[in-house]
Design a protein around this motif. Structure first.
Motif, PDB file in Angstrom:
ATOM      1  N   GLN A  80       0.830  -1.206   0.000  1.00  0.00           N
ATOM      2  CA  GLN A  80       0.000   0.000   0.000  1.00  0.00           C
ATOM      3  C   GLN A  80       0.864   1.256   0.000  1.00  0.00           C
ATOM      4  O   GLN A  80       0.583   2.222  -0.721  1.00  0.00           O
ATOM      5  CB  GLN A  80      -0.935   0.021   1.206  1.00  0.00           C
ATOM      6  N   VAL A  81       1.919   1.256   0.789  1.00  0.00           N
ATOM      7  CA  VAL A  81       2.808   2.417   0.849  1.00  0.00           C
ATOM      8  C   VAL A  81       3.523   2.611  -0.486  1.00  0.00           C
ATOM      9  O   VAL A  81       3.623   3.736  -0.994  1.00  0.00           O
ATOM     10  CB  VAL A  81       3.836   2.259   2.003  1.00  0.00           C
ATOM     11  N   SER A  82       3.986   1.509  -1.071  1.00  0.00           N
ATOM     12  CA  SER A  82       4.675   1.645  -2.353  1.00  0.00           C
ATOM     13  C   SER A  82       3.723   2.119  -3.450  1.00  0.00           C
ATOM     14  O   SER A  82       4.102   2.934  -4.292  1.00  0.00           O
ATOM     15  CB  SER A  82       5.337   0.322  -2.748  1.00  0.00           C
ATOM     16  N   GLN A  83       2.480   1.643  -3.432  1.00  0.00           N
ATOM     17  CA  GLN A  83       1.495   2.121  -4.406  1.00  0.00           C
ATOM     18  C   GLN A  83       1.208   3.606  -4.215  1.00  0.00           C
ATOM     19  O   GLN A  83       1.045   4.347  -5.179  1.00  0.00           O
ATOM     20  CB  GLN A  83       0.198   1.329  -4.298  1.00  0.00           C
ATOM     21  N   PHE A  84       1.157   4.043  -2.963  1.00  0.00           N
ATOM     22  CA  PHE A  84       0.915   5.455  -2.669  1.00  0.00           C
ATOM     23  C   PHE A  84       2.015   6.323  -3.274  1.00  0.00           C
ATOM     24  O   PHE A  84       1.743   7.333  -3.922  1.00  0.00           O
ATOM     25  CB  PHE A  84       0.834   5.667  -1.160  1.00  0.00           C
ATOM     26  N   PHE A  85       3.275   5.914  -3.092  1.00  0.00           N
ATOM     27  CA  PHE A  85       4.386   6.698  -3.623  1.00  0.00           C
ATOM     28  C   PHE A  85       4.448   6.649  -5.146  1.00  0.00           C
ATOM     29  O   PHE A  85       4.885   7.606  -5.786  1.00  0.00           O
ATOM     30  CB  PHE A  85       5.712   6.262  -3.008  1.00  0.00           C
ATOM     31  N   GLN A  86       4.022   5.540  -5.725  1.00  0.00           N
ATOM     32  CA  GLN A  86       4.010   5.451  -7.184  1.00  0.00           C
ATOM     33  C   GLN A  86       2.944   6.372  -7.780  1.00  0.00           C
ATOM     34  O   GLN A  86       3.157   6.972  -8.829  1.00  0.00           O
ATOM     35  CB  GLN A  86       3.756   4.014  -7.635  1.00  0.00           C
ATOM     36  N   LYS A  87       1.817   6.492  -7.121  1.00  0.00           N
ATOM     37  CA  LYS A  87       0.720   7.319  -7.618  1.00  0.00           C
ATOM     38  C   LYS A  87       0.942   8.807  -7.351  1.00  0.00           C
ATOM     39  O   LYS A  87       0.277   9.646  -7.942  1.00  0.00           O
ATOM     40  CB  LYS A  87      -0.604   6.896  -6.982  1.00  0.00           C
ATOM     41  N   MET A  88       1.848   9.120  -6.462  1.00  0.00           N
ATOM     42  CA  MET A  88       2.064  10.495  -6.042  1.00  0.00           C
ATOM     43  C   MET A  88       2.710  11.312  -7.173  1.00  0.00           C
ATOM     44  O   MET A  88       3.660  10.868  -7.810  1.00  0.00           O
ATOM     45  CB  MET A  88       2.963  10.514  -4.804  1.00  0.00           C
ATOM     46  N   ASP A  89       2.177  12.498  -7.406  1.00  0.00           N
ATOM     47  CA  ASP A  89       2.715  13.405  -8.419  1.00  0.00           C
ATOM     48  C   ASP A  89       3.612  14.419  -7.712  1.00  0.00           C
ATOM     49  O   ASP A  89       3.166  15.152  -6.815  1.00  0.00           O
ATOM     50  CB  ASP A  89       1.569  14.103  -9.146  1.00  0.00           C
ATOM     51  N   ALA A  90       4.881  14.484  -8.113  1.00  0.00           N
ATOM     52  CA  ALA A  90       5.851  15.359  -7.450  1.00  0.00           C
ATOM     53  C   ALA A  90       5.466  16.827  -7.599  1.00  0.00           C
ATOM     54  O   ALA A  90       5.666  17.622  -6.665  1.00  0.00           O
ATOM     55  CB  ALA A  90       7.240  15.113  -8.005  1.00  0.00           C
ATOM     56  N   ASN A  91       4.899  17.211  -8.725  1.00  0.00           N
ATOM     57  CA  ASN A  91       4.512  18.607  -8.929  1.00  0.00           C
ATOM     58  C   ASN A  91       3.375  19.013  -7.990  1.00  0.00           C
ATOM     59  O   ASN A  91       3.367  20.114  -7.440  1.00  0.00           O
ATOM     60  CB  ASN A  91       4.090  18.844 -10.392  1.00  0.00           C
ATOM     61  N   GLN A  92       2.420  18.102  -7.795  1.00  0.00           N
ATOM     62  CA  GLN A  92       1.325  18.409  -6.875  1.00  0.00           C
ATOM     63  C   GLN A  92       1.832  18.525  -5.442  1.00  0.00           C
ATOM     64  O   GLN A  92       1.396  19.400  -4.690  1.00  0.00           O
ATOM     65  CB  GLN A  92       0.248  17.330  -6.942  1.00  0.00           C
ATOM     66  N   VAL A  93       2.749  17.661  -5.070  1.00  0.00           N
ATOM     67  CA  VAL A  93       3.316  17.724  -3.719  1.00  0.00           C
ATOM     68  C   VAL A  93       4.041  19.046  -3.524  1.00  0.00           C
ATOM     69  O   VAL A  93       3.887  19.712  -2.491  1.00  0.00           O
ATOM     70  CB  VAL A  93       4.262  16.526  -3.470  1.00  0.00           C
ATOM     71  N   GLN A  94       4.825  19.468  -4.508  1.00  0.00           N
ATOM     72  CA  GLN A  94       5.539  20.735  -4.434  1.00  0.00           C
ATOM     73  C   GLN A  94       4.557  21.896  -4.302  1.00  0.00           C
ATOM     74  O   GLN A  94       4.762  22.812  -3.505  1.00  0.00           O
ATOM     75  CB  GLN A  94       6.426  20.921  -5.674  1.00  0.00           C
ATOM     76  N   HIS A  95       3.481  21.848  -5.074  1.00  0.00           N
ATOM     77  CA  HIS A  95       2.458  22.903  -5.024  1.00  0.00           C
ATOM     78  C   HIS A  95       1.816  22.971  -3.637  1.00  0.00           C
ATOM     79  O   HIS A  95       1.657  24.056  -3.062  1.00  0.00           O
ATOM     80  CB  HIS A  95       1.392  22.642  -6.097  1.00  0.00           C
ATOM     81  N   HIS A  96       1.473  21.812  -3.079  1.00  0.00           N
ATOM     82  CA  HIS A  96       0.854  21.785  -1.751  1.00  0.00           C
ATOM     83  C   HIS A  96       1.824  22.274  -0.677  1.00  0.00           C
ATOM     84  O   HIS A  96       1.417  22.975   0.267  1.00  0.00           O
ATOM     85  CB  HIS A  96       0.354  20.380  -1.425  1.00  0.00           C
ATOM     86  N   LEU A  97       3.092  21.928  -0.811  1.00  0.00           N
ATOM     87  CA  LEU A  97       4.082  22.393   0.163  1.00  0.00           C
ATOM     88  C   LEU A  97       4.252  23.912   0.106  1.00  0.00           C
ATOM     89  O   LEU A  97       4.411  24.575   1.138  1.00  0.00           O
ATOM     90  CB  LEU A  97       5.430  21.700  -0.058  1.00  0.00           C
ATOM     91  N   GLN A  98       4.216  24.485  -1.085  1.00  0.00           N
ATOM     92  CA  GLN A  98       4.305  25.939  -1.214  1.00  0.00           C
ATOM     93  C   GLN A  98       3.093  26.615  -0.593  1.00  0.00           C
ATOM     94  O   GLN A  98       3.221  27.632   0.097  1.00  0.00           O
ATOM     95  CB  GLN A  98       4.430  26.331  -2.695  1.00  0.00           C
ATOM     96  N   ASN A  99       1.902  26.052  -0.818  1.00  0.00           N
ATOM     97  CA  ASN A  99       0.691  26.608  -0.198  1.00  0.00           C
ATOM     98  C   ASN A  99       0.765  26.532   1.316  1.00  0.00           C
ATOM     99  O   ASN A  99       0.399  27.481   2.021  1.00  0.00           O
ATOM    100  CB  ASN A  99      -0.554  25.870  -0.696  1.00  0.00           C
ATOM    101  N   LEU A 100       1.248  25.409   1.813  1.00  0.00           N
ATOM    102  CA  LEU A 100       1.380  25.247   3.255  1.00  0.00           C
ATOM    103  C   LEU A 100       2.386  26.248   3.819  1.00  0.00           C
ATOM    104  O   LEU A 100       2.147  26.859   4.871  1.00  0.00           O
ATOM    105  CB  LEU A 100       1.814  23.816   3.579  1.00  0.00           C
ATOM    106  N   SER A 101       3.485  26.443   3.128  1.00  0.00           N
ATOM    107  CA  SER A 101       4.512  27.377   3.575  1.00  0.00           C
ATOM    108  C   SER A 101       3.967  28.808   3.619  1.00  0.00           C
ATOM    109  O   SER A 101       4.210  29.546   4.583  1.00  0.00           O
ATOM    110  CB  SER A 101       5.722  27.298   2.660  1.00  0.00           C
TER     111      SER A 101
END
Length: 138
Positions: A80-101
């Motif tokens: 499940q964890v490996s599937q989560f990381f495979q499905k994760m989009d790096a650009n979306q994560v970066q965008h969410h981190l910028q919003n959080l910051s």
């Protein structure tokens, strides 16, 4: 203990628990209470196939099943964890981190405004006069 005689059905249940030691093991593990087992025994009877899993001979099978289920659950979690990381989009994560910051920066700015308003401004203290008239010594 007291010399009181127990009800005959309770005496039979005590003998039954000695023949099925895995019942006591589940009670000690907190999975079920003796009262619940007694009620099931009273309703089902002691010849019901439900009680086969609690006999001593089934202990080895139960331990093997427990080990297999533990292995399966750890493998399942890892997949499940490996599937989560495979499905994760790096650009979306970066965008969410910028919003959080930026949200954290905004909250810090609000806090700093409140802290600067609460601090009293330093005013020079004037000496306290005891009398409204000013007298000078010559």
């Amino acid at each position: 203990m007291s010399n009181k005689k127990l009800h005959p059905s309770v005496e039979k249940f005590k003998v039954f628990t000695k023949e099925h030691p895995l019942l006591i093991q589940e009670v000690r593990q907190g999975q079920k209470t003796l009262q619940e087992f007694y009620e099931d025994w009273f309703l089902l009877g002691e010849d019901d196939p439900y009680w086969e899993r609690y006999k001593e001979g089934n202990k080895i099978e139960k331990e093997a099943d427990t080990e297999k289920s533990t292995e399966k659950s750890s493998e399942n979690w890892f997949s499940q964890v490996s599937q989560f990381f495979q499905k994760m989009d790096a650009n979306q994560v970066q965008h969410h981190l910028q919003n959080l910051s930026s949200a954290i920066g905004a909250v810090q700015g609000v806090f700093s405004q409140f802290q600067s308003n609460e601090q009293p401004k330093a005013q020079p203290e004037q000496p306290v006069r005891n009398s409204p008239f000013s007298f000078r010594k010559d």
